[in-house]
Design a protein around this motif. Structure first.
Motif, PDB file in Angstrom:
ATOM      1  N   TRP A   1       0.822  -1.209   0.000  1.00  0.00           N
ATOM      2  CA  TRP A   1       0.000   0.000   0.000  1.00  0.00           C
ATOM      3  C   TRP A   1       0.859   1.263   0.000  1.00  0.00           C
ATOM      4  CZ3 TRP A   1      -4.976  -0.484  -1.049  1.00  0.00           C
ATOM      5  CH2 TRP A   1      -5.643  -1.668  -0.714  1.00  0.00           C
ATOM      6  N   ASN A   2       2.152   1.118   0.089  1.00  0.00           N
ATOM      7  CA  ASN A   2       3.061   2.281   0.070  1.00  0.00           C
ATOM      8  C   ASN A   2       4.425   1.770  -0.391  1.00  0.00           C
ATOM      9  OD1 ASN A   2       4.553   4.598   0.506  1.00  0.00           O
ATOM     10  ND2 ASN A   2       3.939   4.874   2.642  1.00  0.00           N
ATOM     11  N   TYR A   3       4.486   1.388  -1.666  1.00  0.00           N
ATOM     12  CA  TYR A   3       5.680   0.735  -2.218  1.00  0.00           C
ATOM     13  C   TYR A   3       6.648   1.786  -2.736  1.00  0.00           C
ATOM     14  CZ  TYR A   3       8.423  -2.844  -4.632  1.00  0.00           C
ATOM     15  OH  TYR A   3       9.431  -3.683  -5.037  1.00  0.00           O
ATOM     16  N   ARG A   4       7.860   1.788  -2.174  1.00  0.00           N
ATOM     17  CA  ARG A   4       8.865   2.803  -2.477  1.00  0.00           C
ATOM     18  C   ARG A   4      10.141   2.157  -3.035  1.00  0.00           C
ATOM     19  NH1 ARG A   4       9.837   3.669   2.600  1.00  0.00           N
ATOM     20  NH2 ARG A   4       8.091   2.385   3.287  1.00  0.00           N
ATOM     21  N   PRO A   5      11.055   2.943  -3.597  1.00  0.00           N
ATOM     22  CA  PRO A   5      12.308   2.371  -4.108  1.00  0.00           C
ATOM     23  C   PRO A   5      13.052   1.539  -3.070  1.00  0.00           C
ATOM     24  CG  PRO A   5      12.071   4.628  -4.864  1.00  0.00           C
ATOM     25  CD  PRO A   5      10.951   4.387  -3.907  1.00  0.00           C
ATOM     26  N   ASP A   6      12.909   1.891  -1.788  1.00  0.00           N
ATOM     27  CA  ASP A   6      13.581   1.130  -0.729  1.00  0.00           C
ATOM     28  C   ASP A   6      13.183  -0.347  -0.723  1.00  0.00           C
ATOM     29  OD1 ASP A   6      14.665   3.517   1.236  1.00  0.00           O
ATOM     30  OD2 ASP A   6      12.788   4.033   0.234  1.00  0.00           O
ATOM     31  N   HIS A   7      12.045  -0.657  -1.324  1.00  0.00           N
ATOM     32  CA  HIS A   7      11.572  -2.041  -1.319  1.00  0.00           C
ATOM     33  C   HIS A   7      12.197  -2.888  -2.424  1.00  0.00           C
ATOM     34  CE1 HIS A   7       8.060  -0.196   0.956  1.00  0.00           C
ATOM     35  NE2 HIS A   7       8.533  -1.126   1.769  1.00  0.00           N
ATOM     36  N   CYS A   8      13.015  -2.250  -3.291  1.00  0.00           N
ATOM     37  CA  CYS A   8      13.606  -3.063  -4.362  1.00  0.00           C
ATOM     38  C   CYS A   8      15.018  -2.638  -4.781  1.00  0.00           C
ATOM     39  CB  CYS A   8      12.688  -3.073  -5.589  1.00  0.00           C
ATOM     40  SG  CYS A   8      12.284  -1.443  -6.269  1.00  0.00           S
ATOM     41  N   ILE A   9      15.528  -1.495  -4.339  1.00  0.00           N
ATOM     42  CA  ILE A   9      16.822  -1.045  -4.865  1.00  0.00           C
ATOM     43  C   ILE A   9      17.982  -1.926  -4.411  1.00  0.00           C
ATOM     44  CG2 ILE A   9      16.179   1.366  -5.220  1.00  0.00           C
ATOM     45  CD1 ILE A   9      17.380   2.055  -2.550  1.00  0.00           C
ATOM     46  N   TYR A  10      17.831  -2.623  -3.284  1.00  0.00           N
ATOM     47  CA  TYR A  10      18.881  -3.535  -2.823  1.00  0.00           C
ATOM     48  C   TYR A  10      18.438  -4.989  -2.922  1.00  0.00           C
ATOM     49  CZ  TYR A  10      20.374   0.861  -0.698  1.00  0.00           C
ATOM     50  OH  TYR A  10      20.741   2.169  -0.489  1.00  0.00           O
ATOM     51  N   GLY A  11      17.385  -5.227  -3.684  1.00  0.00           N
ATOM     52  CA  GLY A  11      16.766  -6.543  -3.745  1.00  0.00           C
ATOM     53  C   GLY A  11      15.360  -6.465  -3.178  1.00  0.00           C
ATOM     54  N   SER A  12      14.485  -7.310  -3.662  1.00  0.00           N
ATOM     55  CA  SER A  12      13.078  -7.244  -3.264  1.00  0.00           C
ATOM     56  C   SER A  12      12.907  -7.596  -1.793  1.00  0.00           C
ATOM     57  CB  SER A  12      12.247  -8.201  -4.131  1.00  0.00           C
ATOM     58  OG  SER A  12      10.884  -8.150  -3.778  1.00  0.00           O
ATOM     59  N   ASN A  13      12.222  -6.709  -1.042  1.00  0.00           N
ATOM     60  CA  ASN A  13      11.968  -6.997   0.366  1.00  0.00           C
ATOM     61  C   ASN A  13      10.550  -6.632   0.798  1.00  0.00           C
ATOM     62  OD1 ASN A  13      12.052  -4.097   1.479  1.00  0.00           O
ATOM     63  ND2 ASN A  13      14.061  -4.249   0.505  1.00  0.00           N
ATOM     64  N   CYS A  14       9.603  -6.692  -0.153  1.00  0.00           N
ATOM     65  CA  CYS A  14       8.179  -6.531   0.165  1.00  0.00           C
ATOM     66  C   CYS A  14       7.454  -7.765  -0.339  1.00  0.00           C
ATOM     67  CB  CYS A  14       7.604  -5.262  -0.468  1.00  0.00           C
ATOM     68  SG  CYS A  14       5.849  -5.007  -0.138  1.00  0.00           S
ATOM     69  N   GLN A  15       7.316  -8.745   0.528  1.00  0.00           N
ATOM     70  CA  GLN A  15       6.774 -10.033   0.123  1.00  0.00           C
ATOM     71  C   GLN A  15       5.329  -9.920  -0.364  1.00  0.00           C
ATOM     72  OE1 GLN A  15       7.153 -13.083   3.102  1.00  0.00           O
ATOM     73  NE2 GLN A  15       5.957 -14.576   1.958  1.00  0.00           N
ATOM     74  N   GLU A  16       4.536  -9.051   0.270  1.00  0.00           N
ATOM     75  CA  GLU A  16       3.130  -8.907  -0.136  1.00  0.00           C
ATOM     76  C   GLU A  16       3.015  -8.422  -1.582  1.00  0.00           C
ATOM     77  OE1 GLU A  16       3.281  -8.406   4.337  1.00  0.00           O
ATOM     78  OE2 GLU A  16       4.438  -7.690   2.606  1.00  0.00           O
ATOM     79  N   ALA A  17       3.923  -7.521  -1.988  1.00  0.00           N
ATOM     80  CA  ALA A  17       3.891  -7.033  -3.369  1.00  0.00           C
ATOM     81  C   ALA A  17       4.295  -8.126  -4.342  1.00  0.00           C
ATOM     82  CB  ALA A  17       4.813  -5.821  -3.508  1.00  0.00           C
ATOM     83  N   GLU A  18       5.234  -8.977  -3.942  1.00  0.00           N
ATOM     84  CA  GLU A  18       5.632 -10.089  -4.805  1.00  0.00           C
ATOM     85  C   GLU A  18       4.465 -11.034  -5.044  1.00  0.00           C
ATOM     86  OE1 GLU A  18       9.182 -12.110  -3.570  1.00  0.00           O
ATOM     87  OE2 GLU A  18      10.082 -10.267  -2.799  1.00  0.00           O
TER      88      GLU A  18
END
Length: 440
Positions: free
Chosen positions: A339-356
């Motif tokens: 609900w608030n997906y930002r570059p921090d969630h993917c710039i070092y590798g994916s770390n938002c499991q719900e979005a995946e």
């Protein structure tokens, strides 16, 4: 004795018939009264704000049965009886208890249309970005929207010009407000973090007639209906007053847990770029704090917090919100990172499991990534929605060229998982075309 009994029975019968006739006339008056208004709900601006103008894109009322009193197929189409009195129904009119049906329909018509209230604060060069955000909200929304736009005076005419040109949509109202801070401390609030950013802290005090509100930064893009995040209000328990997403999912790259010099919520803090608020509860609540043993209301806690922590905070109003909810954790509803997906969630590798798993619901392009080449996947989504028109063909044809652009970004960490950027967007576009045209 029989004579008296007959008189009593006759009187009861006459009384019963008179009562039915009175009910029938009352039902007619109820039905006619319900069809005669046609007023449109208006957004209430704060009474002390000067120049809070309202725009043109007002929600259109749908033409219901009462708009065509001469139609002979009224009962067939709408199951609504027109009768005088009700026991003299024509053969083609439904033979039901018309008094109760008319009264029921009257009560439904008197219910106000629920609107989703969306607020944004725009200053400087954020006009285009804000309009793109509003467009993304309008494309997929189901309920009518009420926009509360707080902007510098020089931006008001531009907002009015564009938003008035969207009035053909008939799915939104808007209100424009000046940037306003408490007069005794206005200078301090204006220079906190970025110009205008701390305006969001005062929304519960300005929009006094608004019960609930979704606040978003200008760099937000909705990839599914606003209605869906609005529905999270119903999941609040009795103590929760607001909802935000965590600042980070991975503590090893978290900012608050590594660098903050002030209290913050949870393990990694919360991000205020998307903030859902029950403002009635915010205005009523007395907040625990570390300045006094006495609990303070929202309007009384903000300035003391700023004075205590202004040398320790980096992210301005977001830091103050973290401090407040650190001391009042029971008051916060935390929603997932999608609900608030930002570059921090993917710039070092994916770390938002719900979005995946389900895709991105709301995209937050902070750090200016919509306007530079650092995160081309974010920029591709922004440009696709910015250039998209409200016409069905334009929205329907958006996905294929967008996917081709995203495929060019696979050299970046965010681009490698580009499919999560369009997974929910694809579903939202499909759902839009599955809805009846009047609901689009």
């Amino acid at each position: 004795m029989r004579r008296y009994l007959r008189v009593v029975v006759l009187c009861l019968a006459c009384g019963f018939c008179s009562l039915l006739y009175a009910f029938s006339q009352l039902a007619v008056s109820l039905e006619e009264g319900a069809g005669g208004g046609g007023g449109k709900p208006q957004a209430a601006a704060a009474s002390w704000l000067a120049g809070g103008g309202r725009g043109a894109g007002r929600g259109a009322g749908s033409a219901g049965p009462a708009a065509h009193p001469g139609r002979s197929d009224r009962c067939k189409d709408f199951s609504l009886c027109y009768w005088n009195p009700y026991w003299m129904l024509p053969s083609d009119v439904c033979g039901m208890n018309c008094f109760w049906e008319a009264a029921f329909r009257y009560s439904l018509k008197m219910q106000p249309v629920e609107r989703v209230h969306l607020a944004v604060v725009a200053c400087g060069e954020r006009l285009e970005e804000t309009l793109t955000m509003l467009k993304s909200a309008l494309i997929f929304s189901i309920k009518p929207l009420q926009f509360h736009i707080f902007a510098e005076d020089q931006l008001h005419d531009s907002f009015k010009g564009i938003l008035n040109s969207w009035s053909f949509l008939q799915t939104f109202n808007y209100s424009l407000y000046p940037i306003t801070f408490p007069s005794e401390n206005a200078a301090e609030w204006k220079k906190l973090f970025k110009p205008c950013a701390s305006q969001r802290l005062f929304l519960p005090l300005i929009l006094k007639e608004v019960d609930s509100l979704l606040y978003v930064d200008t760099d937000i893009l909705f990839l599914r209906p606003v209605d869906d995040i609005w529905s999270l209000l119903k999941k609040f328990n009795s103590t929760q007053i607001a909802a935000m997403a965590p600042e980070h999912e991975e503590p090893r790259i978290g900012w608050y847990n590594r660098f903050a010099r002030h209290p913050y919520y949870g393990k990694t803090g919360v991000n205020s770029g998307v903030m859902l608020m029950n403002m009635t509860r915010i205005r009523r609540k007395y907040f625990k704090n570390d300045m006094t043993s006495v609990r303070l209301r929202w309007g009384d806690i903000l300035m003391p917090l700023l004075k205590k922590y202004k040398l320790n905070i980096t992210w301005g109003d977001q830091d103050l919100l973290n401090i407040i909810f650190f001391h009042n954790p029971e008051s916060l509803f935390v929603f997932p990172c999608q609900w608030n997906y930002r570059p921090d969630h993917c710039i070092y590798g994916s770390n938002c499991q719900e979005a995946e798993e389900e895709g991105i619901f709301i995209l937050h392009g902070n750090r200016g990534v919509y306007h530079d080449d650092k995160q081309p996947a974010f920029r591709a989504i922004y440009e696709a929605l910015r250039n998209c028109s409200f016409e069905d063909d334009s929205i329907h044809s958006l996905l294929k060229p967008l996917e081709l652009e995203l495929q060019k970004t696979v050299h970046t960490y965010c681009g490698k998982i580009y499919k999560i950027f369009i997974k929910q967007l694809t579903k939202s576009i499909q759902d839009r075309y599955d809805r009846p045209p009047k609901e689009r």
